[in-house]
Design a protein around this motif. Structure first.
Motif, PDB file in Angstrom:
ATOM      1  N   TYR A  38       0.887  -1.212  -0.067  1.00  0.00           N
ATOM      2  CA  TYR A  38      -0.167  -0.061  -0.159  1.00  0.00           C
ATOM      3  C   TYR A  38       0.824   1.448   0.016  1.00  0.00           C
ATOM      4  N   ALA A  39       2.080   1.340   0.847  1.00  0.00           N
ATOM      5  CA  ALA A  39       2.811   2.383   0.905  1.00  0.00           C
ATOM      6  C   ALA A  39       3.260   2.703  -0.697  1.00  0.00           C
ATOM      7  N   VAL A  40       3.784   1.662  -1.271  1.00  0.00           N
ATOM      8  CA  VAL A  40       4.336   1.805  -2.647  1.00  0.00           C
ATOM      9  C   VAL A  40       3.279   2.154  -3.750  1.00  0.00           C
ATOM     10  N   ALA A  41       1.950   1.636  -3.389  1.00  0.00           N
ATOM     11  CA  ALA A  41       0.659   1.988  -4.267  1.00  0.00           C
ATOM     12  C   ALA A  41       0.603   3.556  -4.100  1.00  0.00           C
ATOM     13  N   VAL A  42       0.657   4.199  -2.978  1.00  0.00           N
ATOM     14  CA  VAL A  42       0.323   5.732  -2.668  1.00  0.00           C
ATOM     15  C   VAL A  42       1.034   6.428  -3.678  1.00  0.00           C
ATOM     16  N   ASP A  43       2.359   6.286  -3.753  1.00  0.00           N
ATOM     17  CA  ASP A  43       3.120   7.225  -4.699  1.00  0.00           C
ATOM     18  C   ASP A  43       2.930   6.982  -6.202  1.00  0.00           C
ATOM     19  N   MET A  44       2.748   5.696  -6.345  1.00  0.00           N
ATOM     20  CA  MET A  44       2.560   5.624  -7.874  1.00  0.00           C
ATOM     21  C   MET A  44       1.264   5.966  -8.436  1.00  0.00           C
ATOM     22  N   LEU A  45       0.096   5.749  -7.503  1.00  0.00           N
ATOM     23  CA  LEU A  45      -1.293   6.118  -7.803  1.00  0.00           C
ATOM     24  C   LEU A  45      -1.415   7.715  -7.774  1.00  0.00           C
ATOM     25  N   GLN A  46      -0.347   8.513  -6.980  1.00  0.00           N
ATOM     26  CA  GLN A  46      -0.644   9.724  -7.088  1.00  0.00           C
ATOM     27  C   GLN A  46      -0.126  10.355  -8.347  1.00  0.00           C
ATOM     28  N   LYS A  53      -6.751  11.940 -17.523  1.00  0.00           N
ATOM     29  CA  LYS A  53      -7.270  12.949 -18.409  1.00  0.00           C
ATOM     30  C   LYS A  53      -8.884  12.726 -18.255  1.00  0.00           C
ATOM     31  N   SER A  54      -9.487  11.449 -17.993  1.00  0.00           N
ATOM     32  CA  SER A  54     -10.949  11.399 -18.037  1.00  0.00           C
ATOM     33  C   SER A  54     -11.332  11.226 -16.546  1.00  0.00           C
ATOM     34  N   ARG A  55     -12.533  11.729 -16.452  1.00  0.00           N
ATOM     35  CA  ARG A  55     -13.280  11.646 -15.140  1.00  0.00           C
ATOM     36  C   ARG A  55     -13.210  10.196 -14.611  1.00  0.00           C
ATOM     37  N   VAL A  56     -13.456   9.446 -15.545  1.00  0.00           N
ATOM     38  CA  VAL A  56     -13.729   7.881 -15.158  1.00  0.00           C
ATOM     39  C   VAL A  56     -12.284   7.030 -14.803  1.00  0.00           C
ATOM     40  N   GLU A  57     -11.199   7.672 -15.403  1.00  0.00           N
ATOM     41  CA  GLU A  57      -9.876   7.270 -15.073  1.00  0.00           C
ATOM     42  C   GLU A  57      -9.577   7.955 -13.696  1.00  0.00           C
ATOM     43  N   LYS A  58      -9.866   9.123 -13.577  1.00  0.00           N
ATOM     44  CA  LYS A  58      -9.594   9.683 -12.245  1.00  0.00           C
ATOM     45  C   LYS A  58     -10.439   9.052 -10.991  1.00  0.00           C
ATOM     46  N   GLY A  59     -11.519   8.531 -11.240  1.00  0.00           N
ATOM     47  CA  GLY A  59     -12.291   8.263 -10.277  1.00  0.00           C
ATOM     48  C   GLY A  59     -11.805   6.847 -10.103  1.00  0.00           C
ATOM     49  N   ARG A  60     -11.249   5.964 -10.812  1.00  0.00           N
ATOM     50  CA  ARG A  60     -10.854   4.609 -10.670  1.00  0.00           C
ATOM     51  C   ARG A  60      -9.487   4.911  -9.849  1.00  0.00           C
ATOM     52  N   ILE A  61      -8.637   5.674 -10.072  1.00  0.00           N
ATOM     53  CA  ILE A  61      -7.159   5.699  -9.618  1.00  0.00           C
ATOM     54  C   ILE A  61      -7.708   6.294  -8.118  1.00  0.00           C
ATOM     55  N   ALA A  62      -8.368   7.177  -7.841  1.00  0.00           N
ATOM     56  CA  ALA A  62      -8.736   7.827  -6.647  1.00  0.00           C
ATOM     57  C   ALA A  62      -9.594   6.698  -5.690  1.00  0.00           C
ATOM     58  N   TYR A  63     -10.187   5.997  -6.213  1.00  0.00           N
ATOM     59  CA  TYR A  63     -10.866   4.793  -5.401  1.00  0.00           C
ATOM     60  C   TYR A  63      -9.397   3.931  -4.829  1.00  0.00           C
TER      61      TYR A  63
END
Length: 663
Positions: A38-46, A53-63
């Motif tokens: 999870y700690a690795v995931a945070v940096d990558m996902l940020q 670029k799309s709202r759908v993609e932003k929503g998936r990454i934010a989740y």
């Protein structure tokens, strides 16, 4: 909630995640989440979020960011990202996580609003009514003068420390997943060591391993000792497979020649049932524990076992419905006639809360009492023990002890706190009303519900929740008496119950499969502090989808095999129960293979697998004329992959069993 909680919840839910080591380099946030980094995931996902670029993609990454922060025990960050995910069209899952994260952060007003919105979103305000009520109650509790004071103990670390047990000379035996030594094998769910027992000194903060032969390469924890320190009981979780495949058992070790001997599991324990959290009465004659037995009330329930004249332990007895709910009750601690335990099913402030109940003079147990803040919080609170040997700072102190909690102001994970219980100032005297005879009642509210599917006519789609089902009838049997009632528009029926009675309910409605539920008033005492006790049951009816394949979860076959695995039997037993309740239907059992091997071979293999499922149902008493076996072979794969590129997991998905109602 921690992932390693057998010991918090593998008692609660069997044990953790996959123990296979992930050796490939993690290249994206989604993979990091999948392998629990999870700690690795945070940096990558940020970084991925900033580039999206799309709202759908932003929503998936934010989740996924919300998931990562939730598992890192960073509640405020998880709240922020789940909200961003929902605002970016991720859907009801994000709103659900957002609501629960708010509740765990004790932001109850916002949480209640989010739960209300969630009910509207899935089409059922019913589903989260208890959560909304719990938020409103918790707000009131926060305004009360606290009965307890708590402080963090010095030996806590960023690893897990939990489930304290009293030990001689003011010491504790605790459970922790900290490493015993460098180079020790890592338990991949937590990224830490496998859990072991440690001896801790609350005054100095010093900690040492409990040692062999109690600690092993498996997960050990939640210990208890008899009064003269000749017996110890603890939980050991064997295995290391996927979540739910490990088996947790209560172990017993005796002291011989001053040393603890190798532990053995208690004989009454059954396979495919998880046991844990043992507690002993003061005289050592009654053992309390939790188990997720299929004959229980639901989730993990509390049981007792009495010591027999030959020293063995008798068959477990399920504790009363006034204590056990359809969710989880665990981590018992018995103090004379008072039982402390943790529960999700009674009204709580977030996750597990600590409750107490006591034996009533007329028999049975009193209604559980929530210990409220600061003992309870929005986090999981459990592992409550009283230590009467602790010195009292002043005459206002009643007793002291220890508890476990996972709050953000702790050391970073599950932590052990010391608590002190003080006398509350006397309340102003009120004019006493004339004593009146107490009218004791037991009231039951029953609800008949149906599932809400994400795709309304697809029973294989995600279940969003349940909603009340009007037009159903419920047949009620109690002893030799029986009656039938109709539910209202809200799917509800109500009745007054008799004391010491067993009730059986059978709900039915045209176009739905019948379903049954049981309720018992055995062991419920007449509590003068709560003379009118109210209970609820829920009966969920499945809509009949004629000639439509429905996947049977958790029925898989090993490669090139057709025998019924142990992990498939509970699902098939549940199917047999449904067939018994609905004697007029016939079903087809279908079996699908993966794509490896020739089509004729796979067709034959699938037929054998389907027939194995049918044969198992026959052993459960189902008439063979109601069952048809059909092998689909590799003709209808579920996983969308090219055969020579399918992963082993995708092949396993394709090796599935289904059923459909054919008449």
């Amino acid at each position: 909630m921690s992932k390693y909680h057998f010991l918090l919840t593998a008692i609660l839910m069997a044990f953790f995640a996959n123990s296979c080591t992930y050796t490939e380099k993690v290249r994206d946030g989604a993979t990091a989440i999948e392998v629990k980094q999870y700690a690795v995931a945070v940096d990558m996902l940020q970084k991925e979020y900033e580039k999206s670029k799309s709202r759908v993609e932003k929503g998936r990454i934010a989740y996924r960011l919300g998931e990562a922060y939730k598992n890192l025990n960073k509640g405020e960050q998880s709240i922020r990202w789940f909200k961003i995910a929902y605002d970016n069209q991720y859907g009801w899952e994000a709103l659900k996580e957002y609501a629960y994260a708010l509740k765990q952060a004790e932001r109850y007003t916002e949480a209640a609003r989010a739960f209300k919105d969630l009910g509207i979103e899935i089409g059922s305000p019913y589903e989260y009514r208890r959560e909304i009520s719990a938020c409103e109650i918790a707000l009131g509790w926060q305004e009360l003068k606290p009965e307890f004071e708590i402080e963090l103990l010095p030996f806590n670390t960023s690893k897990a420390e939990y489930a304290p047990a009293l030990y001689p000379n003011g010491r504790l035996v605790i459970t922790s997943d900290r490493f015993l030594e460098k180079g020790e094998e890592t338990y991949n769910w937590t990224g830490n060591a496998f859990s072991d027992l440690f001896i801790a000194d609350p005054q100095t903060g010093q900690l040492q391993p409990f040692g062999d032969p109690v600690n092993t390469p498996d997960n050990e924890g939640t210990a208890v000792f008899n009064a003269n320190l000749t017996e110890m009981y603890f939980t050991r979780c064997f295995g290391g497979g996927k979540w739910g495949e490990d088996r947790c058992k209560i172990m017993r070790s005796v002291k011989g020649s001053g040393e603890w001997m190798p532990a053995e599991p208690l004989p009454f324990q059954e396979e495919n049932v998880n046991y844990g959290g043992p507690a002993l009465s003061a005289d050592g004659q009654v053992l309390y524990f939790s188990a997720n037995h299929p004959d229980g009330w639901g989730g993990h329930d509390l049981y007792t076992s009495e010591r027999q004249p030959d020293g063995s332990w008798g068959l477990p007895k399920l504790m009363t419905r006034v204590i056990n709910t359809d969710q989880d009750e665990m981590f018992p601690f018995i103090d004379q006639d008072t039982l402390y335990f943790s529960s999700r099913g009674h009204t709580s402030m977030g996750g597990l809360d600590i409750f107490k109940t006591y034996k009533l003079q007329g028999g049975g147990w009193s209604s559980p009492y929530n210990l409220k803040p600061p003992v309870n919080s929005g986090a999981d609170d459990f592992g409550f023990v009283i230590d009467y040997s602790l010195p009292k700072a002043d005459d206002e102190v009643l007793f002291a002890g220890y508890l476990t909690t996972r709050r953000e102001d702790g050391a970073g994970n599950d932590d052990i706190y010391r608590f002190v219980k003080r006398k509350l100032p006397p309340e102003p005297k009120k004019e006493e009303p004339e004593p009146q005879e107490v009218a004791y009642k037991l009231l039951l509210k029953g609800y008949v519900l149906e599932k809400i599917y994400e795709v309304p006519n697809d029973p294989n789609s995600v279940v969003l929740g349940r909603k009340p089902l009007s037009g159903a009838t419920v047949s009620i049997k109690a002893g030799r008496e029986s009656k039938t009632v109709e539910v209202g528009e809200d799917g509800r029926f109500e009745m007054e119950l008799d004391w010491g009675q067993e009730y059986n309910f059978l709900a039915s409605r045209q176009g739905y499969l019948k379903n049954a539920a049981d309720f018992s008033t055995q062991g419920i005492g007449k509590d003068p502090n709560n003379p009118v006790q109210e209970f609820e049951i829920e009966i969920v009816l499945e809509r009949i989808f004629f000639d439509q394949e429905i996947r049977l979860e958790n029925i898989y076959y090993d490669f090139d095999k057709w025998d019924i695995r142990e992990d498939a039997k509970p699902t098939l037993k549940e199917l047999a129960r449904n067939l018994e309740l609905n004697p007029d239907i016939r079903i087809q059992l279908g079996s699908h293979t993966d794509c490896r091997g020739s089509a004729p071979y796979n067709q034959n293999l699938a037929q054998k697998r389907a027939q194995s499922a049918v044969d198992f149902l026959i052993t459960q008493g189902i008439d063979a004329t109601r069952l048809v076996a059909f092998g689909y072979g590799e003709s209808e794969p579920e996983a969308d992959c090219i055969c020579n590129r399918c992963t082993e997991e995708e092949h396993q998905i394709n090796r599935r069993t289904t059923f459909k109602i054919i008449e």
